[in-house]
Write a protein that holds these residues in place. Sequence first.
Motif, PDB file in Angstrom:
ATOM      1  N   THR A 197      -4.046  -8.105  -4.309  1.00 21.53           N
ATOM      2  CA  THR A 197      -5.053  -7.513  -3.417  1.00 21.53           C
ATOM      3  C   THR A 197      -5.182  -8.310  -2.126  1.00 21.53           C
ATOM      4  N   PHE A 233       0.090  -0.197 -10.208  1.00 22.64           N
ATOM      5  CA  PHE A 233       0.479  -1.055  -9.088  1.00 22.64           C
ATOM      6  C   PHE A 233       1.774  -0.634  -8.419  1.00 22.64           C
ATOM      7  N   PRO A 292      -5.660 -10.096  -8.506  1.00 24.13           N
ATOM      8  CA  PRO A 292      -6.354 -10.526  -7.277  1.00 24.13           C
ATOM      9  C   PRO A 292      -5.393 -10.983  -6.189  1.00 24.13           C
ATOM     10  N   THR A 306     -11.653  -9.531  -2.205  1.00 27.87           N
ATOM     11  CA  THR A 306     -11.044  -9.582  -3.533  1.00 27.87           C
ATOM     12  C   THR A 306     -12.062  -9.983  -4.586  1.00 27.87           C
ATOM     13  N   ARG A 364     -14.190  -6.940  -5.171  1.00 30.21           N
ATOM     14  CA  ARG A 364     -13.470  -5.823  -5.798  1.00 30.21           C
ATOM     15  C   ARG A 364     -13.216  -6.062  -7.276  1.00 30.21           C
ATOM     16  N   VAL A 393       1.033   0.922  -4.920  1.00 36.03           N
ATOM     17  CA  VAL A 393       0.508  -0.079  -3.998  1.00 36.03           C
ATOM     18  C   VAL A 393       1.608  -1.027  -3.536  1.00 36.03           C
ATOM     19  N   GLU A 453      -2.579  -7.285   0.252  1.00 41.02           N
ATOM     20  CA  GLU A 453      -2.737  -5.941   0.797  1.00 41.02           C
ATOM     21  C   GLU A 453      -3.901  -5.835   1.776  1.00 41.02           C
ATOM     22  N   TYR A 454      -4.853  -6.778   1.728  1.00 37.73           N
ATOM     23  CA  TYR A 454      -6.068  -6.664   2.531  1.00 37.73           C
ATOM     24  C   TYR A 454      -5.765  -6.609   4.025  1.00 37.73           C
TER      25      TYR A 454
END
Length: 547
Positions: A52, A491, A49, A96, A99, A494, A55-56
């Motif tokens: 994420t 990952f 999390p 997050t 998701r 990403v 990255e948001y």
Amino acid sequence: MTAAATTDTRTVGKPGPGRLTGTGRLLRLALRRDRVALPVWLLVLASIPAITVGEYARLYPDPAQRAALTRSLGGNPSITLLYGPAHDLSTAGGFTAWRFGTLLPVFLALVCVFTLTRHTRQEEETGRQELLASTVVGRAAPLTAALLLSAGFGLLTGLVTAGALTVSGTAVPGSLAFGLGLTSVAWVFTGVAAVTAQLAEYARTANGLAGGALGVTFALRGIGDSADGFTWVSWLSPIGWSTRIQPFAGNRWWVLLVPAVVAVALVVTAFVLRPRRDLGLGLLPASLGPATASPRLRTPFALASRLHRGMLLGWVVSFAVFGALFGALASDVGDIVGDSAEMRATLARMGGSEGVVDAFLATMANFAGMVAALFAVQAALRMRAEESAVRLEPLLATGVSRIRWITGHLGFVLGGSAALVGTAGAVMGAVHGLRTGDVDGGFGDVFVGCLAQIPAVWVVAGTAVALFGLVPRVAPGAWGVAAVFVLISLFGPVLNLGQAVLNLSPFDHVPRLPGAAFTATPLVWLTVVAAALLTAGVWGFRRRDVG
């Protein structure tokens, strides 16, 4: 005689150990045994999390895009079926929580189930618990220690996840609500595992019952969230309770009382059931086998089939459900990506280059291969379990050769893993083809994309077999190898890791089908590597001592 009588007189009337005597020592022993596995799981589950959140902002920099996410995703039944209701996706924390609010609790619940079963039912199955029971250990101590370990891990994972989210920049109340939501699911299924450990006689059966309950609750949550007029069904699921807390979108703390009450009730039930059975037995009566063995069990392959078929069937059903879910979701993946060019580019790097839908399908095919690799490791380590339980030596004392025995198991390690990715590809391709109206084209492309994962899966399987054959004491380390490969593939793109790091995973060498051009060269090399590892494992098993 006089000395013996004196000794007996001194011991008569002494109270036996209390029900919880030895709990602390057993807990320390369990912590020592899991000192590697549990910290690794904690790091993985808590970091996902937080990554994420980081990255948001990069993927959705425009406030208008963020505001449109909730509207576009909230009304899509296919997406809601998988990820749950989208309460507020305009913030990094809300996105997050949506998701990972349904998928992360499943993985945490499985870790807790396997942990509790390992330190209770498996200890009885191997006979170690009987040895401990002959010492000064209370009858409730093993179950209590296992509950403390599993529940403590669930709580620690929730708190560390909340801390990681807070450090990443999300609001503290929402982070804590999300973390405690994870803990609530972990505690409920810790209680479920405690009950199934009293019902079943074998660890595999106990895990299967608890895993089946987890699958049912996930399905109930999906039905309640995606079907109009059936919202109440989601309230029958612990995973549904965690989403109803609404982290970062209201933080309804009172919902936490529901899983807390259920978890306590399940734990009390487990303690009530524990004295009602004999040590080593379950409350559910085990069926008696036939007086004589079936002629179909006269070969090592037939015996391996008997040992693997139940586990393989469960995996096949799971992969069929996996294929159906993601096959139905593929045509709607554009709603998840939205107008974010960064998100489209990231998804393309992870799974293809010819359109977002093809990239998504290729990513799911790649993911199916990674999960199938976990089955391959589990099936390969079954050989080590048979050896450790001293069931292999009696077989080798007969006319069964080592090569015949290991070949029988390898048939399921390799063939079973190939059957899993084939099942996922067939179902996912068929469902996607039906939704798009192009069954022939959709089925073939997706099916081939899944089959292309088989050489990479076999590399992981070969690693497990090589460890079993060459250094059997560290054979469980195959789980760590598989985890590293999966984490790099999931990952690495990403996080923009270097290509040298990505190349460590065999799944990074598989052509991203559908969407990319098919190249046979990497598949051939992966097959050669897998064959070399398998050969080394078989050679080592032939030469080493058994046991």
